[in-house]
Design an enzyme around this catalytic site. Structure first.
Site, PDB file in Angstrom:
ATOM      1  N   ARG A 150     -33.481  32.333   0.803  1.00 29.55           N
ATOM      2  CA  ARG A 150     -33.287  33.782   0.816  1.00 29.55           C
ATOM      3  C   ARG A 150     -33.005  34.282   2.227  1.00 29.55           C
ATOM      4  O   ARG A 150     -32.945  35.491   2.475  1.00 29.55           O
ATOM      5  CB  ARG A 150     -34.532  34.475   0.235  1.00 29.55           C
ATOM      6  CG  ARG A 150     -34.314  35.930  -0.197  1.00 29.55           C
ATOM      7  CD  ARG A 150     -35.496  36.449  -1.002  1.00 29.55           C
ATOM      8  NE  ARG A 150     -36.753  36.295  -0.309  1.00 29.55           N
ATOM      9  CZ  ARG A 150     -37.263  37.182   0.552  1.00 29.55           C
ATOM     10  NH1 ARG A 150     -36.614  38.305   0.810  1.00 29.55           N
ATOM     11  NH2 ARG A 150     -38.422  36.964   1.130  1.00 29.55           N
ATOM     12  N   LYS A 151     -32.798  33.368   3.167  1.00 28.87           N
ATOM     13  CA  LYS A 151     -32.529  33.745   4.559  1.00 28.87           C
ATOM     14  C   LYS A 151     -31.042  34.051   4.719  1.00 28.87           C
ATOM     15  O   LYS A 151     -30.299  33.336   5.394  1.00 28.87           O
ATOM     16  CB  LYS A 151     -32.979  32.631   5.498  1.00 28.87           C
ATOM     17  CG  LYS A 151     -34.481  32.384   5.442  1.00 28.87           C
ATOM     18  CD  LYS A 151     -34.888  31.170   6.260  1.00 28.87           C
ATOM     19  CE  LYS A 151     -36.379  30.911   6.140  1.00 28.87           C
ATOM     20  NZ  LYS A 151     -36.811  29.696   6.870  1.00 28.87           N
ATOM     21  N   THR A 152     -30.624  35.118   4.080  1.00 26.44           N
ATOM     22  CA  THR A 152     -29.221  35.525   4.085  1.00 26.44           C
ATOM     23  C   THR A 152     -29.033  36.778   4.935  1.00 26.44           C
ATOM     24  O   THR A 152     -29.997  37.422   5.333  1.00 26.44           O
ATOM     25  CB  THR A 152     -28.740  35.799   2.656  1.00 26.44           C
ATOM     26  OG1 THR A 152     -29.632  36.741   2.038  1.00 26.44           O
ATOM     27  CG2 THR A 152     -28.732  34.523   1.820  1.00 26.44           C
TER      28      THR A 152
END
Length: 279
Positions: A150-152
């Site tokens: 989820r490190k977008t």
């Protein structure tokens, strides 16, 4: 033209990934244009409205991804896009490759050029790295799933997750609502892994998977006992990872169904020894 490798999105054979996109994403295009041209398009005034054709060239190697976003950007400007390569194709790095043709009014082509190229380049870059990770894992004998995180980039998640899928990896959860992820701070705040799982199950119900971040085998064992669907062995590498995974599978075989996930410090150079055949 140089030889281009065929589409290799084999997680989704014969399927058009653009069909997964929600209708709401198209409103992002207006936001992108509002950011890039907040008032007057001074240079566009100079070139006018003569019909022109632009060529999209692939100048560096990688996986082509982001076709629906590129299409919608130019559709917003009444331009037509003709693709010469399918999405998922691997563009060679040793020469220029003609990828697409875009036709429309000169000022519209230039108005959409940077927005479209930035989006396509970002999406293709993520697809390229995703494909490389997947291929490296396969070369090491890994038979499991390679997934994203989820490190977008805020505001650009849909494009980046789409790129992962075109690259051939699992996009993992898309947001905080799509799966329960209990990390160390959640566990610390509730007092224990068991307390955290019990509390979240009261509100999340049976339909959401619960994934628990664990620092060692003992924490993973507690999480499985408390009903976790997935245990994430965080920042555990090499033999320690393999031993913990093997012990947990043996202990709970035939008793509990769960998945084992590993995360933290996974880069291209650390795949060797991190994953093993059949694990």
């Amino acid at each position: 033209m140089s030889k281009v490798e065929k589409n290799d999105t084999d997680l989704y054979p014969g399927q058009n990934l653009a069909h997964l996109l929600p209708p709401s994403w198209k409103s992002d295009v207006e936001r992108w244009f509002a950011e890039d041209t907040p008032s007057f398009d001074w240079a566009g005034f100079v070139v006018g409205e003569e019909e022109q054709e632009a060529i999209l060239w692939g100048k560096s190697g990688g996986v082509l991804a982001g076709v629906p976003f590129f299409n919608q950007i130019f559709k917003h400007l009444d331009c037509k896009v003709e693709w010469l390569l399918p999405e998922g194709s691997v563009i060679p790095s040793d020469s220029k490759t003609k990828v697409a043709l875009v036709r429309g009014k000169a000022r519209h082509l230039l108005l959409g050029e940077r927005v479209a190229l930035n989006t396509l380049s970002r999406c293709s870059g993520i697809a390229t790295v995703s494909r490389r990770f997947r291929d490296l894992a396969r070369a090491e004998g890994w038979q499991g799933v390679v997934a994203g995180t989820r490190k977008t980039t805020p505001g650009f998640r849909l494009v980046e997750k789409y790129g992962m899928m075109v690259g051939g990896v699992d996009p993992h959860r898309h947001d905080l609502s799509s799966m329960v992820m209990l990390k160390d701070n959640h566990i610390w705040a509730t007092g224990s892994i068991t307390n955290a799982i019990t509390a979240v199950r009261r509100v999340a119900g049976f339909s959401l998977l619960v994934n628990v971040e664990c620092q060692d085998e003992a924490e993973a064992d507690e999480a499985i006992s408390a009903g976790a669907n997935i245990v994430m062995l965080d920042n555990i590498t090499g033999d320690g990872l393999h031993t913990a995974a093997k012990n947990l599978k043996q202990k709970w075989k035939g008793k509990k169904e769960f998945l084992i996930e590993t995360s933290g410090g996974i880069v291209e150079g650390s795949l060797t020894g991190r994953v093993g055949p059949g694990e």
